[in-house]
Design a protein around this motif. Structure first.
Motif, PDB file in Angstrom:
ATOM      1  N   VAL A 177       0.828  -1.223   0.000  1.00 32.51           N
ATOM      2  CA  VAL A 177       0.000   0.000   0.000  1.00 32.51           C
ATOM      3  C   VAL A 177       0.862   1.274   0.000  1.00 32.51           C
ATOM      4  N   ASP A 178       2.051   1.194   0.595  1.00 32.05           N
ATOM      5  CA  ASP A 178       2.946   2.367   0.549  1.00 32.05           C
ATOM      6  C   ASP A 178       3.427   2.587  -0.883  1.00 32.05           C
ATOM      7  N   CYS A 217       1.738   1.758  -3.501  1.00 32.97           N
ATOM      8  CA  CYS A 217       0.562   2.289  -4.212  1.00 32.97           C
ATOM      9  C   CYS A 217       0.425   3.788  -3.982  1.00 32.97           C
ATOM     10  N   LYS A 218       0.595   4.207  -2.732  1.00 32.30           N
ATOM     11  CA  LYS A 218       0.449   5.635  -2.407  1.00 32.30           C
ATOM     12  C   LYS A 218       1.521   6.463  -3.105  1.00 32.30           C
ATOM     13  N   GLU A 219       2.762   5.988  -3.016  1.00 35.28           N
ATOM     14  CA  GLU A 219       3.878   6.721  -3.647  1.00 35.28           C
ATOM     15  C   GLU A 219       3.672   6.898  -5.150  1.00 35.28           C
ATOM     16  N   ASP A 272       0.658   6.572  -6.701  1.00 37.55           N
ATOM     17  CA  ASP A 272      -0.701   6.988  -6.998  1.00 37.55           C
ATOM     18  C   ASP A 272      -1.471   5.920  -7.797  1.00 37.55           C
ATOM     19  N   PRO A 288      -4.489   3.141  -7.309  1.00 35.33           N
ATOM     20  CA  PRO A 288      -5.540   2.843  -6.340  1.00 35.33           C
ATOM     21  C   PRO A 288      -5.954   1.373  -6.230  1.00 35.33           C
ATOM     22  N   ASN A 335      -5.151  -4.004   3.902  1.00 37.43           N
ATOM     23  CA  ASN A 335      -4.697  -2.973   2.969  1.00 37.43           C
ATOM     24  C   ASN A 335      -5.745  -1.877   2.802  1.00 37.43           C
ATOM     25  N   SER A 358      -5.275   2.098   3.907  1.00 38.90           N
ATOM     26  CA  SER A 358      -5.014   3.085   2.858  1.00 38.90           C
ATOM     27  C   SER A 358      -6.183   3.373   1.929  1.00 38.90           C
ATOM     28  N   VAL A 376      -6.831   1.494  -0.487  1.00 39.29           N
ATOM     29  CA  VAL A 376      -6.493   0.823  -1.755  1.00 39.29           C
ATOM     30  C   VAL A 376      -7.369  -0.423  -1.904  1.00 39.29           C
TER      31      VAL A 376
END
Ligand code: ADP
Length: 159
Positions: free
Chosen positions: A74-75, A77-79, A81, A83, A105, A109, A111
């Motif tokens: 998930v980190d 995914c965030k970095e 962008d 989803p 997950n 987040s 996601v």
């Protein structure tokens, strides 16, 4: 642009993985295959070797990017962008674990995880089974890409 991440160890990539990746590549604009840098689990191939093999065998799809990562998916995914995560489900035995991870997950987040049912042709395939069979001289042709087959046989013969 609709993007999805397909995370895993891919040690090494099998035709089961490729089936999921190729089907995801038809549903999304871009599939990012994120190869896990395992810290605790020992792998047969280094992360760069796994990335190289994955890059070679997914080139034909045109919209698959291969990257490596460590830590939480998930980190990643965030970095980047992204989803959505896509995971393949082989059997009920995969389900309990995958459901837990997907729920965690989402809680962490937001996601989402999409599950794709494995092509029954590949339902019994796993990277560890492929390694075990090659180690004892068994035939895995048709179950992994040719390039992977060659590299596996080479690596196993080095002891
Ligand atoms: P992990 O170490 O995270 O389990 P793997 O490299 O084994 O990673 O698998 C990555 C993804 O590919 C997971 O979603 C897994 O369920 C899926 N997968 C593994 N083997 C197969 C298969 N034979 N058919 C379809 N999906 C598979």
């Amino acid at each position: 642009m609709r993007r999805v991440v397909c995370p895993g160890s891919f040690d090494p990539v099998t035709n089961g993985h490729l089936d999921i990746i190729s089907r995801a590549s038809r549903l999304y604009d871009e599939v990012v295959v994120a190869v896990l840098i395992n810290v605790s689990k020992t792998s047969l191939f280094t992360v760069d070797e796994r990335v190289d093999m994955m890059t070679a065998v997914t080139k034909e799809y045109g919209n698959v990017k291969v990257d490596k990562f460590h830590g939480l998916t998930v980190d990643y995914c965030k970095e980047h962008d992204i989803p959505v995560i896509v995971r393949g489900l082989r059997a009920v035995s995969d389900f309990d674990y995958e459901l837990q991870i997907a729920q965690m997950n989402h809680r962490m987040s937001g996601v989402e995880t999409m599950f794709m049912a494995t092509n029954p042709l590949y339902a019994f395939l796993s990277s560890s089974l492929m390694k075990e069979v090659v180690k004892y001289g068994g035939d895995i042709s048709g179950l992994v890409p040719e390039l992977v087959h060659t590299r596996l046989v080479e690596r196993m013969s080095q002891g």
